[in-house]
Design an enzyme around this catalytic site. Structure first.
Site, PDB file in Angstrom:
ATOM      1  N   THR A 120       0.951  -6.683  79.262  1.00  0.00           N
ATOM      2  CA  THR A 120       0.933  -7.744  80.274  1.00  0.00           C
ATOM      3  C   THR A 120       2.053  -7.431  81.264  1.00  0.00           C
ATOM      4  O   THR A 120       2.706  -6.381  81.156  1.00  0.00           O
ATOM      5  CB  THR A 120       1.214  -9.111  79.627  1.00  0.00           C
ATOM      6  OG1 THR A 120       2.575  -9.121  79.149  1.00  0.00           O
ATOM      7  CG2 THR A 120       0.258  -9.406  78.479  1.00  0.00           C
ATOM      8  N   THR A 162      11.030 -18.214  66.570  1.00  0.00           N
ATOM      9  CA  THR A 162      12.147 -18.514  67.472  1.00  0.00           C
ATOM     10  C   THR A 162      12.883 -19.775  67.021  1.00  0.00           C
ATOM     11  O   THR A 162      12.286 -20.652  66.368  1.00  0.00           O
ATOM     12  CB  THR A 162      11.625 -18.723  68.904  1.00  0.00           C
ATOM     13  OG1 THR A 162      12.671 -19.249  69.728  1.00  0.00           O
ATOM     14  CG2 THR A 162      10.461 -19.708  68.955  1.00  0.00           C
ATOM     15  N   ASP A 163      14.153 -19.880  67.418  1.00  0.00           N
ATOM     16  CA  ASP A 163      14.896 -21.114  67.106  1.00  0.00           C
ATOM     17  C   ASP A 163      14.368 -22.310  67.898  1.00  0.00           C
ATOM     18  O   ASP A 163      14.692 -23.455  67.582  1.00  0.00           O
ATOM     19  CB  ASP A 163      16.404 -20.922  67.347  1.00  0.00           C
ATOM     20  CG  ASP A 163      16.778 -20.656  68.792  1.00  0.00           C
ATOM     21  OD1 ASP A 163      15.875 -20.504  69.647  1.00  0.00           O
ATOM     22  OD2 ASP A 163      17.990 -20.590  69.086  1.00  0.00           O
ATOM     23  N   GLU A 164      13.552 -22.033  68.921  1.00  0.00           N
ATOM     24  CA  GLU A 164      13.034 -23.153  69.726  1.00  0.00           C
ATOM     25  C   GLU A 164      12.090 -24.045  68.936  1.00  0.00           C
ATOM     26  O   GLU A 164      11.765 -25.146  69.382  1.00  0.00           O
ATOM     27  CB  GLU A 164      12.354 -22.633  70.993  1.00  0.00           C
ATOM     28  CG  GLU A 164      13.329 -21.951  71.922  1.00  0.00           C
ATOM     29  CD  GLU A 164      12.860 -21.886  73.364  1.00  0.00           C
ATOM     30  OE1 GLU A 164      11.914 -22.599  73.723  1.00  0.00           O
ATOM     31  OE2 GLU A 164      13.470 -21.120  74.126  1.00  0.00           O
ATOM     32  N   TYR A 185       5.596 -23.450  75.217  1.00  0.00           N
ATOM     33  CA  TYR A 185       5.961 -22.184  74.564  1.00  0.00           C
ATOM     34  C   TYR A 185       6.387 -22.430  73.115  1.00  0.00           C
ATOM     35  O   TYR A 185       5.858 -21.819  72.178  1.00  0.00           O
ATOM     36  CB  TYR A 185       7.096 -21.481  75.332  1.00  0.00           C
ATOM     37  CG  TYR A 185       7.787 -20.421  74.503  1.00  0.00           C
ATOM     38  CD1 TYR A 185       7.142 -19.227  74.199  1.00  0.00           C
ATOM     39  CD2 TYR A 185       9.069 -20.633  73.981  1.00  0.00           C
ATOM     40  CE1 TYR A 185       7.758 -18.268  73.389  1.00  0.00           C
ATOM     41  CE2 TYR A 185       9.691 -19.683  73.184  1.00  0.00           C
ATOM     42  CZ  TYR A 185       9.026 -18.499  72.899  1.00  0.00           C
ATOM     43  OH  TYR A 185       9.628 -17.557  72.100  1.00  0.00           O
ATOM     44  N   SER A 191       3.665 -23.576  70.810  1.00  0.00           N
ATOM     45  CA  SER A 191       2.745 -22.487  70.435  1.00  0.00           C
ATOM     46  C   SER A 191       3.394 -21.574  69.391  1.00  0.00           C
ATOM     47  O   SER A 191       2.740 -21.118  68.453  1.00  0.00           O
ATOM     48  CB  SER A 191       2.299 -21.687  71.672  1.00  0.00           C
ATOM     49  OG  SER A 191       3.353 -20.898  72.170  1.00  0.00           O
ATOM     50  N   LYS A 192       4.678 -21.332  69.519  1.00  0.00           N
ATOM     51  CA  LYS A 192       5.363 -20.494  68.532  1.00  0.00           C
ATOM     52  C   LYS A 192       5.464 -21.215  67.184  1.00  0.00           C
ATOM     53  O   LYS A 192       5.361 -20.597  66.122  1.00  0.00           O
ATOM     54  CB  LYS A 192       6.769 -20.118  69.026  1.00  0.00           C
ATOM     55  CG  LYS A 192       6.810 -19.139  70.176  1.00  0.00           C
ATOM     56  CD  LYS A 192       6.277 -17.758  69.836  1.00  0.00           C
ATOM     57  CE  LYS A 192       7.158 -16.989  68.886  1.00  0.00           C
ATOM     58  NZ  LYS A 192       6.658 -15.591  68.689  1.00  0.00           N
ATOM     59  N   ASN A 219      25.224 -22.248  80.162  1.00  0.00           N
ATOM     60  CA  ASN A 219      24.612 -21.348  81.141  1.00  0.00           C
ATOM     61  C   ASN A 219      25.568 -21.026  82.290  1.00  0.00           C
ATOM     62  O   ASN A 219      25.663 -19.882  82.739  1.00  0.00           O
ATOM     63  CB  ASN A 219      23.336 -21.977  81.715  1.00  0.00           C
ATOM     64  CG  ASN A 219      22.244 -22.099  80.663  1.00  0.00           C
ATOM     65  OD1 ASN A 219      22.257 -21.380  79.659  1.00  0.00           O
ATOM     66  ND2 ASN A 219      21.315 -23.005  80.872  1.00  0.00           N
TER      67      ASN A 219
END
Ligand code: NAD
Ligand code: DAU
Length: 342
Positions: free
Chosen positions: A36, A125-127, A150, A153-154, A249
């Site tokens: 992709t 993932t940690d998400e 996202y 879905s993970k 950030n």
């Protein structure tokens, strides 16, 4: 060992394929990737001519092709990294996240079940844990509360993999990692985007107040953890992976500007990401105690090395950012800055 790595031309996948070739020279790696916008064969040029690296272009949703490859190459283990990985894209176009991350993972699990693959490493993932307040950290037993398309879905893929272990006896190990950084990361993610923009004297779009916190891990440390989890992880277990480097950030953005001797006037606070998770922090005690993993890089050293790599590899990022991606990027980027100005 013969291992199939999905997503092996992306950021973490390409670092992982090279890591395995360096550290397990007798292993054969079949690199299965759809290419992709995020997948790039140029990430693997150092493996050109390596008989133990086989690239196959394909979609994780193609069960017949995967079964064929497993049989053809005598695949014993699968490391599943292929995914749509960018939260902002899941806000702009959610469907492909379900197709690739959820359905694609299930098709891959089916193919592994049908062919008797001995081990399946699910790179999650940690998400999946959602967002933290100002204190505390995620353990493997923290509730799963994904907040973006996202991460939802993970989470589905992560739980599907565990269901295949529980229901069908597939040997599955799940890893949940914090934010990675390092070379070959596509410049849509925070660190490479800020470096590339700063080098071009373009504004650096910081979402919201810049106070969101991520827990950073050098990609090489992640690759080492994945290899250890594949080889030594206990079946049906989940392992958190994190670098213990929590940063706001805005601290990262200022650090990058300072490393490049660029002015902080380039910072542009823009409209926040919808549903933006405030803070992630990983407790990696389990993988450290059980499997003996620990990160080798400090964040400051790793960030300096990463910034230098982007400075030295301009042709790489100029090429990956050209074409169709450029169109997406320019549209989104301009919209954000317009919103900030309004
Ligand atoms: P990436 O976007 O850089 O790479 C993804 C790769 O998957 C690309 O090479 C792409 O071509 C391939 N791919 C996409 N759809 C595919 C499909 N349908 N079939 C086959 N290949 C396909 O992603 P990344 O940052 O390297 O992340 C890799 C994995 O690690 C993902 O599963 C992600 O959820 C997970 N993860 C990433 C991070 C991070 O900080 N980047 C942290 C924790 C977990
Ligand atoms: O935590 C692991 C996850 O980390 C992975 O599962 C994902 O695949 C990966 O993309 C990453 O997700 P994030 O959303 O945390 O990464 P991103 O680089 O997109 O953003 C990091 C932080 O920086 C986040 O708080 C949003 C902010 N940000 C990001 C961009 C792209 C900005 O402020 N400005 C930006 O332009």
């Amino acid at each position: 060992m013969n291992v199939l790595v999905t997503g092996g031309c992306g950021f973490i996948g390409s670092n992982l394929v090279k890591y395995i070739r360096r550290h397990r020279p007798d292993w054969k790696v079949v690199n299965f990737d759809k290419l992709t916008y995020a997948g790039n064969l140029e990430n693997l040029t150092e493996l050109e001519g390596d008989p133990n690296h086989v690239f196959v272009r394909g979609d994780v949703g193609n069960k017949e092709l995967i079964e064929h490859l497993v049989r053809l190459h005598g695949i014993e283990a699968v490391m599943h990294l292929a995914a749509e990985s960018h939260v902002d894209r899941s806000i702009l176009g959610p469907e492909v996240f379900t197709v690739t991350n959820v359905l694609g993972t299930q098709v891959l699990l089916e193919a592994c079940r049908a062919t008797g693959v001995k081990r399946f490493l699910m790179v999650s993932t940690d998400e999946v844990y959602g967002s933290l307040g100002p204190t505390g950290s995620f353990t493997e037993t923290s509730p799963l509360q994904p907040s973006s398309v996202y991460s939802a879905s993970k989470t589905s893929a992560d739980l599907m993999a565990l269901a295949y272990e529980h229901t069908f006896g597939l040997d599955v190990v799940v890893t949940r990692c914090s934010n990675n950084y390092g070379r070959y990361q596509f410049p849509e993610k925070l660190i490479p985007l800020m470096v590339v923009n700063a080098l071009g004297d373009k504004p650096l779009p910081v979402y919201g107040d810049g106070g969101n916190v991520r827990d950073w891990l050098h990609v090489e440390d992640h690759c080492q953890a994945l290899l250890i989890a594949l080889e030594k992880g206990r079946r049906g277990e989940v392992y958190n992976i994190g670098g213990g480097a929590e940063r706001k950030n805005i601290e990262i953005v200022k650090g990058i500007l300072s490393a490049l001797s660029k002015p902080e006037t380039l910072i542009k606070y823009v409209k926040d990401r919808p549903g933006h998770d405030r803070r992630y922090a990983i407790d990696p005690a389990k993988i450290k105690a059980e499997l003996g993993w620990k990160p080798a890089h400090t964040f400051e050293q790793g960030l300096a090395e990463t910034v230098r790599w982007y400075v030295d590899n301009r042709p790489w990022w100029e090429r990956v950012m050209s074409g169709a991606y450029r169109q997406y990027f320019d549209t989104q980027y301009k919209a954000r800055l317009d919103q900030a100005a309004a």
